[in-house]
Design a protein around this motif. Structure first.
Motif, PDB file in Angstrom:
ATOM      1  N   GLN A 260       0.830  -1.223   0.000  1.00 28.66           N
ATOM      2  CA  GLN A 260       0.000   0.000   0.000  1.00 28.66           C
ATOM      3  C   GLN A 260       0.853   1.257   0.000  1.00 28.66           C
ATOM      4  OE1 GLN A 260      -3.157  -0.217  -0.555  1.00 28.66           O
ATOM      5  NE2 GLN A 260      -2.852  -2.428  -0.462  1.00 28.66           N
ATOM      6  N   LEU A 261       2.055   1.174   0.606  1.00 31.58           N
ATOM      7  CA  LEU A 261       2.942   2.351   0.684  1.00 31.58           C
ATOM      8  C   LEU A 261       3.824   2.491  -0.561  1.00 31.58           C
ATOM      9  CD1 LEU A 261       3.984   1.999   4.441  1.00 31.58           C
ATOM     10  CD2 LEU A 261       2.576   3.817   3.458  1.00 31.58           C
ATOM     11  N   GLY A 262       3.594   1.632  -1.533  1.00 32.12           N
ATOM     12  CA  GLY A 262       4.371   1.735  -2.785  1.00 32.12           C
ATOM     13  C   GLY A 262       5.742   1.083  -2.708  1.00 32.12           C
ATOM     14  N   VAL A 263       5.951   0.256  -1.663  1.00 29.35           N
ATOM     15  CA  VAL A 263       7.267  -0.387  -1.512  1.00 29.35           C
ATOM     16  C   VAL A 263       7.408  -1.501  -2.560  1.00 29.35           C
ATOM     17  CG1 VAL A 263       8.761  -1.725   0.032  1.00 29.35           C
ATOM     18  CG2 VAL A 263       7.410   0.187   0.940  1.00 29.35           C
ATOM     19  N   THR A 264       8.515  -1.476  -3.273  1.00 30.84           N
ATOM     20  CA  THR A 264       8.755  -2.458  -4.336  1.00 30.84           C
ATOM     21  C   THR A 264       9.921  -3.382  -4.000  1.00 30.84           C
ATOM     22  OG1 THR A 264       8.134  -0.656  -5.782  1.00 30.84           O
ATOM     23  CG2 THR A 264       8.912  -2.603  -6.862  1.00 30.84           C
ATOM     24  N   ASN A 265      10.767  -2.930  -3.047  1.00 31.35           N
ATOM     25  CA  ASN A 265      11.852  -3.825  -2.621  1.00 31.35           C
ATOM     26  C   ASN A 265      12.345  -3.428  -1.234  1.00 31.35           C
ATOM     27  OD1 ASN A 265      13.216  -1.473  -3.422  1.00 31.35           O
ATOM     28  ND2 ASN A 265      14.982  -2.599  -4.204  1.00 31.35           N
ATOM     29  N   MET A 266      13.133  -4.326  -0.635  1.00 31.90           N
ATOM     30  CA  MET A 266      13.704  -4.015   0.682  1.00 31.90           C
ATOM     31  C   MET A 266      15.163  -4.429   0.715  1.00 31.90           C
ATOM     32  SD  MET A 266      11.819  -6.770   3.156  1.00 31.90           S
ATOM     33  CE  MET A 266      10.108  -6.660   2.757  1.00 31.90           C
ATOM     34  N   GLU A 267      15.948  -3.550   1.326  1.00 37.15           N
ATOM     35  CA  GLU A 267      17.371  -3.840   1.548  1.00 37.15           C
ATOM     36  C   GLU A 267      17.742  -3.183   2.879  1.00 37.15           C
ATOM     37  OE1 GLU A 267      17.797  -0.520   1.505  1.00 37.15           O
ATOM     38  OE2 GLU A 267      19.452  -0.314   0.095  1.00 37.15           O
ATOM     39  N   MET A 268      19.006  -2.884   3.088  1.00 37.41           N
ATOM     40  CA  MET A 268      19.403  -2.461   4.432  1.00 37.41           C
ATOM     41  C   MET A 268      20.277  -1.199   4.453  1.00 37.41           C
ATOM     42  SD  MET A 268      20.188  -6.283   5.875  1.00 37.41           S
ATOM     43  CE  MET A 268      20.568  -5.739   7.534  1.00 37.41           C
ATOM     44  N   GLU A 269      20.178  -0.388   3.404  1.00 37.53           N
ATOM     45  CA  GLU A 269      21.047   0.797   3.339  1.00 37.53           C
ATOM     46  C   GLU A 269      20.360   2.048   2.784  1.00 37.53           C
ATOM     47  OE1 GLU A 269      21.884  -2.166   1.784  1.00 37.53           O
ATOM     48  OE2 GLU A 269      23.474  -2.940   3.077  1.00 37.53           O
TER      49      GLU A 269
END
Ligand code: R2B
Length: 328
Positions: A260-269
């Motif tokens: 819903q927030l438009g997040v397309t990927n996740m990483e750590m930096e």
């Protein structure tokens, strides 16, 4: 008010007129002076440095007395940073090949043991380890190198790996902004015991330019928000870490919230990378390949040959972009 954009690609219809670090943009922001010198070099952002006879860039094994940083790095225009030493050496080799530059691939920071740095003509490739603390050590020392070297209008790219959300594995995500682990659109850093928040949007114009060169590739590239987790397992809502006290349903609810927030990927930096480059007035972009769709699982299952090919994708986009600059 003079525009300070040194355009890499000519403006296309519907593109942003200016880069975020252009004087025109800075002057419209509240409480913010332009972060660029007129000649494109980085201004001093920390007056305490003037008190030092010698600035030791400890994690790089460099200093301002025994190394002539201006001679070593004065011609740097593009910097590619990424997590692993191996990948950054491969990136350096790739850039040398496409730009036809001779290079001996000496690790310039080898004696400091922490990171690896290769210089291919005007392109610097630097590894930064995993997570915000490691990445920001490398990034702050890199920014000081660029400042001491008087490098002009440098652009920094982070070429990364990530978990995708709702995209096919192998898709490349160019980040529009970072999102903190508490789902706030900022980078949070405790300074002198007080939490401070820094904006972490990426440069729209640079992203549009990158996207225009990415479309020629035989893989998919999208622009989206990137969640910056502080832990690979529970921090990224995995259920396969050493600990987990939430259910699959809790995990799916969180992942749907990210969608819903438009997040397309996740990483750590991402948040810190966006915030620090922005604060320095340096143009930057985050280009990450996705190794899996986190809506469908937690483990990275593709063969290592497949992952190796996918890992080259961000460098292909950035390499195309750099080539266009030198062919201009
Ligand atoms: C992506 O890959 C690493 C974890 O495997 C981490 O640095 C990240 O953000």
């Amino acid at each position: 008010m003079d525009c300070t954009c040194d355009y890499i690609l000519p403006t296309q219809p519907n593109w942003e007129q200016h880069y975020e670090n252009c004087r025109v943009k800075w002057n419209t922001r509240e409480n913010s002076e332009c972060q660029q010198n007129n000649d494109g070099t980085l201004p001093l952002r920390n007056a305490h440095l003037l008190k030092l006879d010698c600035d030791i860039l400890y994690h790089m094994g460099l200093d301002t007395q025994t190394h002539n940083l201006r001679d070593m790095f004065g011609d740097v225009k593009f910097v590619c940073v990424g997590g692993t030493k191996y990948r950054m050496k491969e990136t350096a080799k790739y850039m040398a090949q496409i730009l036809d530059i001779q290079c001996d691939f000496t690790n310039i920071v080898k004696q400091a043991h922490r990171f690896a740095m290769y210089k291919v003509g005007p392109i610097l490739c630097l590894s930064h380890g995993m997570g915000v603390p490691s990445m920001t050590i490398a990034l702050e020392e890199l920014l000081k190198i660029l400042y001491y070297a008087k490098a002009k209008d440098p652009i920094i790219f982070r070429l990364g790996t990530s978990g995708g959300i709702g995209v096919d594995p192998g898709t490349v995500v160019i980040s529009s902004s970072g999102l903190s682990d508490t789902l706030e659109p900022c980078y949070k850093l405790a300074i002198l015991g007080r939490e401070r928040k820094f904006p972490c949007d990426f440069d729209k114009r640079l992203n549009q330019e990158l996207m225009s060169v990415a479309v020629d590739e035989d893989f998919k590239t999208v622009i989206g928000v990137t969640l910056c987790a502080n832990n690979f397992y529970r921090g990224e809502a995995r259920t396969d870490g050493a600990f987990c006290d939430y259910s699959d349903a809790d995990k799916q609810e969180f992942l749907q919230k990210l969608v819903q927030l438009g997040v397309t990927n996740m990483e750590m930096e991402s948040t810190a990378f966006a915030a620090f480059t922005r604060e320095a007035g340096v143009r930057s972009a985050l280009v990450c390949v996705t190794f899996l769709d986190r809506l469908l699982g937690d483990q990275v299952t593709p063969d290592k040959e497949v992952l190796a090919e996918w890992q080259q994708r961000p460098a292909k986009i950035v390499g195309n972009y750099i080539l266009k600059y030198y062919k201009k």
